[in-house]
Design a protein around this motif. Structure first.
Motif, PDB file in Angstrom:
ATOM      1  N   MET A   5       0.856  -1.175   0.000  1.00  0.00           N
ATOM      2  CA  MET A   5       0.000   0.000   0.000  1.00  0.00           C
ATOM      3  C   MET A   5       0.898   1.232   0.000  1.00  0.00           C
ATOM      4  SD  MET A   5      -3.039   0.942   2.729  1.00  0.00           S
ATOM      5  CE  MET A   5      -3.470  -0.752   2.905  1.00  0.00           C
ATOM      6  N   THR A   6       0.633   2.160  -0.874  1.00  0.00           N
ATOM      7  CA  THR A   6       1.453   3.363  -0.955  1.00  0.00           C
ATOM      8  C   THR A   6       1.110   4.311   0.186  1.00  0.00           C
ATOM      9  OG1 THR A   6      -0.117   4.560  -2.337  1.00  0.00           O
ATOM     10  CG2 THR A   6       1.503   3.176  -3.482  1.00  0.00           C
ATOM     11  N   SER A   7       2.007   5.248   0.474  1.00  0.00           N
ATOM     12  CA  SER A   7       1.735   6.201   1.554  1.00  0.00           C
ATOM     13  C   SER A   7       0.536   7.076   1.214  1.00  0.00           C
ATOM     14  CB  SER A   7       2.961   7.052   1.846  1.00  0.00           C
ATOM     15  OG  SER A   7       3.338   7.779   0.701  1.00  0.00           O
ATOM     16  N   LYS A   8       0.340   7.360  -0.089  1.00  0.00           N
ATOM     17  CA  LYS A   8      -0.832   8.145  -0.510  1.00  0.00           C
ATOM     18  C   LYS A   8      -2.116   7.384  -0.204  1.00  0.00           C
ATOM     19  CE  LYS A   8      -3.024  10.262  -4.493  1.00  0.00           C
ATOM     20  NZ  LYS A   8      -3.017  10.430  -5.932  1.00  0.00           N
ATOM     21  N   THR A   9      -2.138   6.086  -0.532  1.00  0.00           N
ATOM     22  CA  THR A   9      -3.317   5.265  -0.250  1.00  0.00           C
ATOM     23  C   THR A   9      -3.524   5.153   1.249  1.00  0.00           C
ATOM     24  OG1 THR A   9      -2.915   4.002  -2.251  1.00  0.00           O
ATOM     25  CG2 THR A   9      -4.396   3.027  -0.647  1.00  0.00           C
ATOM     26  N   ARG A  10      -2.433   4.886   1.988  1.00  0.00           N
ATOM     27  CA  ARG A  10      -2.514   4.721   3.443  1.00  0.00           C
ATOM     28  C   ARG A  10      -3.076   5.974   4.103  1.00  0.00           C
ATOM     29  NH1 ARG A  10      -3.617   1.351   7.345  1.00  0.00           N
ATOM     30  NH2 ARG A  10      -2.519   1.814   9.232  1.00  0.00           N
ATOM     31  N   SER A  11      -2.745   7.155   3.584  1.00  0.00           N
ATOM     32  CA  SER A  11      -3.214   8.399   4.195  1.00  0.00           C
ATOM     33  C   SER A  11      -4.718   8.581   4.056  1.00  0.00           C
ATOM     34  CB  SER A  11      -2.477   9.598   3.598  1.00  0.00           C
ATOM     35  OG  SER A  11      -2.831   9.753   2.242  1.00  0.00           O
ATOM     36  N   ARG A  12      -5.347   7.825   3.165  1.00  0.00           N
ATOM     37  CA  ARG A  12      -6.796   7.918   3.008  1.00  0.00           C
ATOM     38  C   ARG A  12      -7.538   7.118   4.075  1.00  0.00           C
ATOM     39  NH1 ARG A  12      -8.471   6.527  -2.865  1.00  0.00           N
ATOM     40  NH2 ARG A  12     -10.466   7.131  -1.977  1.00  0.00           N
ATOM     41  N   TYR A  13      -6.822   6.246   4.779  1.00  0.00           N
ATOM     42  CA  TYR A  13      -7.429   5.435   5.835  1.00  0.00           C
ATOM     43  C   TYR A  13      -7.394   6.208   7.148  1.00  0.00           C
ATOM     44  CZ  TYR A  13      -7.323   1.399   2.736  1.00  0.00           C
ATOM     45  OH  TYR A  13      -7.543   0.533   1.707  1.00  0.00           O
ATOM     46  N   SER A  14      -8.395   5.982   7.990  1.00  0.00           N
ATOM     47  CA  SER A  14      -8.442   6.674   9.277  1.00  0.00           C
ATOM     48  C   SER A  14      -7.312   6.183  10.173  1.00  0.00           C
ATOM     49  CB  SER A  14      -9.793   6.450   9.951  1.00  0.00           C
ATOM     50  OG  SER A  14      -9.950   5.091  10.280  1.00  0.00           O
ATOM     51  N   SER A  15      -6.964   6.981  11.141  1.00  0.00           N
ATOM     52  CA  SER A  15      -5.855   6.638  12.039  1.00  0.00           C
ATOM     53  C   SER A  15      -6.154   5.379  12.862  1.00  0.00           C
ATOM     54  CB  SER A  15      -5.538   7.811  12.970  1.00  0.00           C
ATOM     55  OG  SER A  15      -6.675   8.109  13.764  1.00  0.00           O
ATOM     56  N   ASN A  16      -7.424   5.035  13.022  1.00  0.00           N
ATOM     57  CA  ASN A  16      -7.794   3.831  13.778  1.00  0.00           C
ATOM     58  C   ASN A  16      -8.192   2.675  12.849  1.00  0.00           C
ATOM     59  OD1 ASN A  16     -10.215   5.010  12.975  1.00  0.00           O
ATOM     60  ND2 ASN A  16     -11.301   4.434  14.837  1.00  0.00           N
ATOM     61  N   TRP A  17      -7.710   2.699  11.599  1.00  0.00           N
ATOM     62  CA  TRP A  17      -8.075   1.678  10.631  1.00  0.00           C
ATOM     63  C   TRP A  17      -7.728   0.279  11.121  1.00  0.00           C
ATOM     64  CZ3 TRP A  17     -11.218   0.023   7.351  1.00  0.00           C
ATOM     65  CH2 TRP A  17     -10.935  -1.081   6.560  1.00  0.00           C
ATOM     66  N   ASP A  18      -6.582   0.096  11.728  1.00  0.00           N
ATOM     67  CA  ASP A  18      -6.189  -1.242  12.196  1.00  0.00           C
ATOM     68  C   ASP A  18      -7.205  -1.796  13.197  1.00  0.00           C
ATOM     69  OD1 ASP A  18      -3.954  -1.182  10.580  1.00  0.00           O
ATOM     70  OD2 ASP A  18      -2.611  -0.527  12.175  1.00  0.00           O
ATOM     71  N   THR A  19      -7.715  -0.953  14.057  1.00  0.00           N
ATOM     72  CA  THR A  19      -8.719  -1.370  15.044  1.00  0.00           C
ATOM     73  C   THR A  19     -10.036  -1.712  14.355  1.00  0.00           C
ATOM     74  OG1 THR A  19      -7.696   0.030  16.719  1.00  0.00           O
ATOM     75  CG2 THR A  19      -9.969  -0.653  17.128  1.00  0.00           C
ATOM     76  N   ILE A  20     -10.442  -0.880  13.417  1.00  0.00           N
ATOM     77  CA  ILE A  20     -11.683  -1.118  12.667  1.00  0.00           C
ATOM     78  C   ILE A  20     -11.583  -2.435  11.902  1.00  0.00           C
ATOM     79  CG2 ILE A  20     -13.111  -0.315  10.737  1.00  0.00           C
ATOM     80  CD1 ILE A  20     -12.305   2.579  11.615  1.00  0.00           C
ATOM     81  N   ALA A  21     -10.476  -2.639  11.202  1.00  0.00           N
ATOM     82  CA  ALA A  21     -10.287  -3.851  10.404  1.00  0.00           C
ATOM     83  C   ALA A  21     -10.285  -5.096  11.280  1.00  0.00           C
ATOM     84  CB  ALA A  21      -8.989  -3.758   9.599  1.00  0.00           C
ATOM     85  N   LEU A  22      -9.631  -5.022  12.427  1.00  0.00           N
ATOM     86  CA  LEU A  22      -9.599  -6.159  13.349  1.00  0.00           C
ATOM     87  C   LEU A  22     -11.005  -6.508  13.831  1.00  0.00           C
ATOM     88  CD1 LEU A  22      -7.821  -8.183  14.883  1.00  0.00           C
ATOM     89  CD2 LEU A  22      -7.626  -6.485  16.696  1.00  0.00           C
ATOM     90  N   GLU A  23     -11.812  -5.497  14.094  1.00  0.00           N
ATOM     91  CA  GLU A  23     -13.192  -5.720  14.537  1.00  0.00           C
ATOM     92  C   GLU A  23     -14.027  -6.398  13.441  1.00  0.00           C
ATOM     93  OE1 GLU A  23     -16.964  -2.930  15.693  1.00  0.00           O
ATOM     94  OE2 GLU A  23     -15.029  -2.389  16.552  1.00  0.00           O
ATOM     95  N   VAL A  24     -13.877  -5.952  12.199  1.00  0.00           N
ATOM     96  CA  VAL A  24     -14.625  -6.544  11.077  1.00  0.00           C
ATOM     97  C   VAL A  24     -14.218  -8.003  10.889  1.00  0.00           C
ATOM     98  CG1 VAL A  24     -14.999  -6.444   8.567  1.00  0.00           C
ATOM     99  CG2 VAL A  24     -14.999  -4.337   9.911  1.00  0.00           C
ATOM    100  N   LYS A  25     -12.921  -8.271  10.950  1.00  0.00           N
ATOM    101  CA  LYS A  25     -12.419  -9.641  10.796  1.00  0.00           C
ATOM    102  C   LYS A  25     -12.907 -10.533  11.935  1.00  0.00           C
ATOM    103  CE  LYS A  25      -8.244  -7.973   8.538  1.00  0.00           C
ATOM    104  NZ  LYS A  25      -6.770  -7.865   8.660  1.00  0.00           N
ATOM    105  N   SER A  26     -12.875 -10.015  13.148  1.00  0.00           N
ATOM    106  CA  SER A  26     -13.341 -10.787  14.306  1.00  0.00           C
ATOM    107  C   SER A  26     -14.823 -11.110  14.203  1.00  0.00           C
ATOM    108  CB  SER A  26     -13.063 -10.017  15.598  1.00  0.00           C
ATOM    109  OG  SER A  26     -11.682  -9.875  15.805  1.00  0.00           O
ATOM    110  N   LYS A  27     -15.611 -10.148  13.767  1.00  0.00           N
ATOM    111  CA  LYS A  27     -17.056 -10.370  13.630  1.00  0.00           C
ATOM    112  C   LYS A  27     -17.371 -11.443  12.591  1.00  0.00           C
ATOM    113  CE  LYS A  27     -18.883  -6.007  15.292  1.00  0.00           C
ATOM    114  NZ  LYS A  27     -19.612  -4.775  14.985  1.00  0.00           N
TER     115      LYS A  27
END
Length: 99
Positions: A1-23
Protein backbone atom coordinates in the motif's frame (compact mmCIF):
# COMPACT_ATOMS: atom_id res chain seq x y z
CA UNK A 1 0.00 0.00 0.00
CA UNK A 2 1.45 3.36 -0.95
CA UNK A 3 1.74 6.20 1.55
CA UNK A 4 -0.83 8.15 -0.51
CA UNK A 5 -3.32 5.27 -0.25
CA UNK A 6 -2.51 4.72 3.44
CA UNK A 7 -3.21 8.40 4.19
CA UNK A 8 -6.80 7.92 3.01
CA UNK A 9 -7.43 5.43 5.84
CA UNK A 10 -8.44 6.67 9.28
CA UNK A 11 -5.85 6.64 12.04
CA UNK A 12 -7.79 3.83 13.78
CA UNK A 13 -8.08 1.68 10.63
CA UNK A 14 -6.19 -1.24 12.20
CA UNK A 15 -8.72 -1.37 15.04
CA UNK A 16 -11.68 -1.12 12.67
CA UNK A 17 -10.29 -3.85 10.40
CA UNK A 18 -9.60 -6.16 13.35
CA UNK A 19 -13.19 -5.72 14.54
CA UNK A 20 -14.63 -6.54 11.08
CA UNK A 21 -12.42 -9.64 10.80
CA UNK A 22 -13.34 -10.79 14.31
CA UNK A 23 -17.06 -10.37 13.63
CA UNK A 24 -16.71 -12.65 10.60
CA UNK A 25 -14.96 -15.24 12.80
CA UNK A 26 -11.94 -14.87 10.51
CA UNK A 27 -13.85 -16.33 7.54
CA UNK A 28 -14.30 -14.78 4.11
CA UNK A 29 -17.85 -13.47 3.86
CA UNK A 30 -17.94 -14.33 0.15
CA UNK A 31 -16.45 -17.83 -0.18
CA UNK A 32 -16.35 -18.94 3.45
CA UNK A 33 -12.67 -19.95 3.55
CA UNK A 34 -11.25 -20.05 7.08
CA UNK A 35 -8.43 -17.52 7.20
CA UNK A 36 -5.52 -17.18 9.58
CA UNK A 37 -6.04 -15.45 12.88
CA UNK A 38 -3.19 -13.34 14.29
CA UNK A 39 -2.50 -16.08 16.86
CA UNK A 40 -2.46 -18.97 14.35
CA UNK A 41 0.86 -20.67 13.69
CA UNK A 42 2.14 -20.18 10.18
CA UNK A 43 4.79 -22.90 10.34
CA UNK A 44 4.59 -25.20 7.36
CA UNK A 45 2.79 -22.65 5.16
CA UNK A 46 4.66 -21.10 2.29
CA UNK A 47 4.24 -17.44 1.31
CA UNK A 48 1.53 -18.19 -1.26
CA UNK A 49 -0.48 -20.31 1.21
CA UNK A 50 -0.23 -17.58 3.86
CA UNK A 51 -1.38 -14.99 1.32
CA UNK A 52 -4.37 -17.08 0.27
CA UNK A 53 -5.45 -17.48 3.90
CA UNK A 54 -5.03 -13.80 4.74
CA UNK A 55 -8.22 -11.95 5.58
CA UNK A 56 -8.53 -8.33 4.51
CA UNK A 57 -11.29 -5.74 4.80
CA UNK A 58 -12.94 -4.49 1.62
CA UNK A 59 -14.77 -1.18 1.18
CA UNK A 60 -17.80 -1.87 -1.02
CA UNK A 61 -17.75 1.65 -2.44
CA UNK A 62 -13.93 1.57 -2.87
CA UNK A 63 -13.52 4.63 -0.61
CA UNK A 64 -11.08 3.94 2.25
CA UNK A 65 -12.39 6.99 4.08
CA UNK A 66 -15.87 5.46 4.41
CA UNK A 67 -15.75 3.11 7.39
CA UNK A 68 -19.45 2.65 7.97
CA UNK A 69 -19.99 -0.97 9.00
CA UNK A 70 -22.36 -1.57 6.07
CA UNK A 71 -19.55 -0.50 3.70
CA UNK A 72 -17.03 -3.04 5.05
CA UNK A 73 -16.62 -6.76 4.40
CA UNK A 74 -14.06 -9.34 5.49
CA UNK A 75 -12.72 -11.06 2.38
CA UNK A 76 -9.90 -13.49 1.67
CA UNK A 77 -7.24 -12.08 -0.64
CA UNK A 78 -8.62 -14.05 -3.62
CA UNK A 79 -12.13 -12.64 -3.25
CA UNK A 80 -10.73 -9.17 -2.59
CA UNK A 81 -8.69 -9.42 -5.78
CA UNK A 82 -11.82 -10.47 -7.68
CA UNK A 83 -13.72 -7.35 -6.60
CA UNK A 84 -10.82 -5.03 -7.40
CA UNK A 85 -10.08 -6.52 -10.82
CA UNK A 86 -13.69 -5.99 -11.82
CA UNK A 87 -13.00 -2.30 -11.39
CA UNK A 88 -10.15 -1.77 -13.82
CA UNK A 89 -7.28 0.33 -12.54
CA UNK A 90 -8.27 -0.06 -8.89
CA UNK A 91 -5.23 -2.06 -7.78
CA UNK A 92 -2.08 -0.49 -6.42
CA UNK A 93 1.19 -2.26 -7.30
CA UNK A 94 1.60 -5.17 -4.88
CA UNK A 95 -1.70 -4.44 -3.11
CA UNK A 96 -3.37 -7.77 -3.78
CA UNK A 97 -0.60 -10.09 -4.91
CA UNK A 98 -1.09 -13.75 -4.05
CA UNK A 99 2.51 -14.68 -4.86
Amino acid sequence: MTSKTRSRYSSNWDTIALEVKSKSDWKCTRCGIQCLRPTDKRDGLNRRERSIKTLVVHHWNYLPEDNRIENLAALCTGCHLLFHTRRRGNISPGQLSLW
